[in-house]
Write a protein that holds these residues in place. Structure first.
Motif, PDB file in Angstrom:
ATOM      1  N   PHE A  10     -18.764  -7.897  -1.280  1.00 47.19           N
ATOM      2  CA  PHE A  10     -17.969  -6.592  -1.871  1.00 47.19           C
ATOM      3  C   PHE A  10     -18.276  -5.352  -0.929  1.00 47.19           C
ATOM      4  CE2 PHE A  10     -18.252  -2.380  -3.772  1.00 47.19           C
ATOM      5  CZ  PHE A  10     -17.184  -2.355  -4.459  1.00 47.19           C
ATOM      6  N   THR A  11     -19.132  -5.420  -0.183  1.00 50.61           N
ATOM      7  CA  THR A  11     -19.340  -4.507   0.985  1.00 50.61           C
ATOM      8  C   THR A  11     -18.615  -4.802   2.021  1.00 50.61           C
ATOM      9  OG1 THR A  11     -21.676  -3.974   0.298  1.00 50.61           O
ATOM     10  CG2 THR A  11     -21.043  -3.269   2.498  1.00 50.61           C
ATOM     11  N   ASP A  12     -18.293  -5.882   2.543  1.00 49.76           N
ATOM     12  CA  ASP A  12     -17.401  -6.416   3.799  1.00 49.76           C
ATOM     13  C   ASP A  12     -15.963  -6.046   3.308  1.00 49.76           C
ATOM     14  OD1 ASP A  12     -19.567  -7.539   4.845  1.00 49.76           O
ATOM     15  OD2 ASP A  12     -18.998  -9.652   4.357  1.00 49.76           O
ATOM     16  N   ARG A  13     -15.539  -6.155   2.121  1.00 50.00           N
ATOM     17  CA  ARG A  13     -14.288  -5.737   1.646  1.00 50.00           C
ATOM     18  C   ARG A  13     -14.013  -4.283   1.605  1.00 50.00           C
ATOM     19  NH1 ARG A  13     -15.653  -9.956  -2.510  1.00 50.00           N
ATOM     20  NH2 ARG A  13     -15.565  -8.218  -4.053  1.00 50.00           N
ATOM     21  N   SER A  14     -15.184  -3.738   1.009  1.00 51.48           N
ATOM     22  CA  SER A  14     -14.843  -2.188   0.960  1.00 51.48           C
ATOM     23  C   SER A  14     -14.949  -1.481   2.446  1.00 51.48           C
ATOM     24  CB  SER A  14     -15.991  -1.576   0.093  1.00 51.48           C
ATOM     25  OG  SER A  14     -16.046  -1.931  -1.166  1.00 51.48           O
ATOM     26  N   SER A  15     -15.603  -2.020   3.348  1.00 49.12           N
ATOM     27  CA  SER A  15     -15.844  -1.587   4.600  1.00 49.12           C
ATOM     28  C   SER A  15     -14.387  -1.896   5.372  1.00 49.12           C
ATOM     29  CB  SER A  15     -16.786  -2.086   5.607  1.00 49.12           C
ATOM     30  OG  SER A  15     -18.124  -1.833   5.029  1.00 49.12           O
ATOM     31  N   ALA A  16     -13.961  -2.860   4.915  1.00 49.10           N
ATOM     32  CA  ALA A  16     -12.564  -3.241   5.624  1.00 49.10           C
ATOM     33  C   ALA A  16     -11.421  -2.363   5.270  1.00 49.10           C
ATOM     34  CB  ALA A  16     -12.164  -4.903   5.238  1.00 49.10           C
ATOM     35  N   TRP A  30     -11.053  -6.593  -8.269  1.00 51.83           N
ATOM     36  CA  TRP A  30     -10.517  -7.703  -7.256  1.00 51.83           C
ATOM     37  C   TRP A  30     -10.002  -8.975  -7.849  1.00 51.83           C
ATOM     38  CZ3 TRP A  30     -10.104  -6.731  -2.207  1.00 51.83           C
ATOM     39  CH2 TRP A  30     -10.945  -5.713  -1.643  1.00 51.83           C
ATOM     40  N   THR A  31      -8.775  -9.393  -7.638  1.00 46.37           N
ATOM     41  CA  THR A  31      -8.114 -10.577  -7.876  1.00 46.37           C
ATOM     42  C   THR A  31      -7.862 -11.669  -6.754  1.00 46.37           C
ATOM     43  OG1 THR A  31      -5.927 -10.032  -7.420  1.00 46.37           O
ATOM     44  CG2 THR A  31      -6.916  -9.522  -9.531  1.00 46.37           C
ATOM     45  N   TRP A  32      -8.345 -12.746  -6.890  1.00 44.72           N
ATOM     46  CA  TRP A  32      -8.215 -13.897  -5.889  1.00 44.72           C
ATOM     47  C   TRP A  32      -7.009 -14.824  -6.154  1.00 44.72           C
ATOM     48  CZ3 TRP A  32     -11.727 -13.473  -1.773  1.00 44.72           C
ATOM     49  CH2 TRP A  32     -12.644 -12.473  -2.024  1.00 44.72           C
ATOM     50  N   THR A  33      -6.471 -15.297  -5.015  1.00 44.13           N
ATOM     51  CA  THR A  33      -5.488 -16.327  -5.187  1.00 44.13           C
ATOM     52  C   THR A  33      -5.931 -17.304  -4.033  1.00 44.13           C
ATOM     53  OG1 THR A  33      -3.470 -14.849  -5.574  1.00 44.13           O
ATOM     54  CG2 THR A  33      -3.031 -16.903  -4.707  1.00 44.13           C
TER      55      THR A  33
END
Length: 62
Positions: A10-16, A30-33
């Protein structure tokens, strides 16, 4: 944004998102495909694609 071969935290995604000038919309989830690296090849490695509604990050340009 590509994270390589690991599933980002989650932290990686938020930082990006922040680096790109965005933040998640409050309450968004978040949704994932799953896709494949090479279309129409059942032996192709899987690719996970994450999505979330975003808005411009207020800290950008401040």
């Amino acid at each position: 944004h590509r994270f390589g071969r690991s599933v980002p935290t989650f932290t990686d995604r938020s930082s990006a998102l922040r680096a790109l000038g965005f933040e998640p919309v409050p309450g968004a989830e978040w949704t994932w495909t799953e896709d494949s690296e090479t279309p129409d090849n059942p032996a192709s490695p899987a690719v996970l694609i994450a999505a979330i509604r975003v808005r411009s990050w207020p800290g950008v340009g401040a």
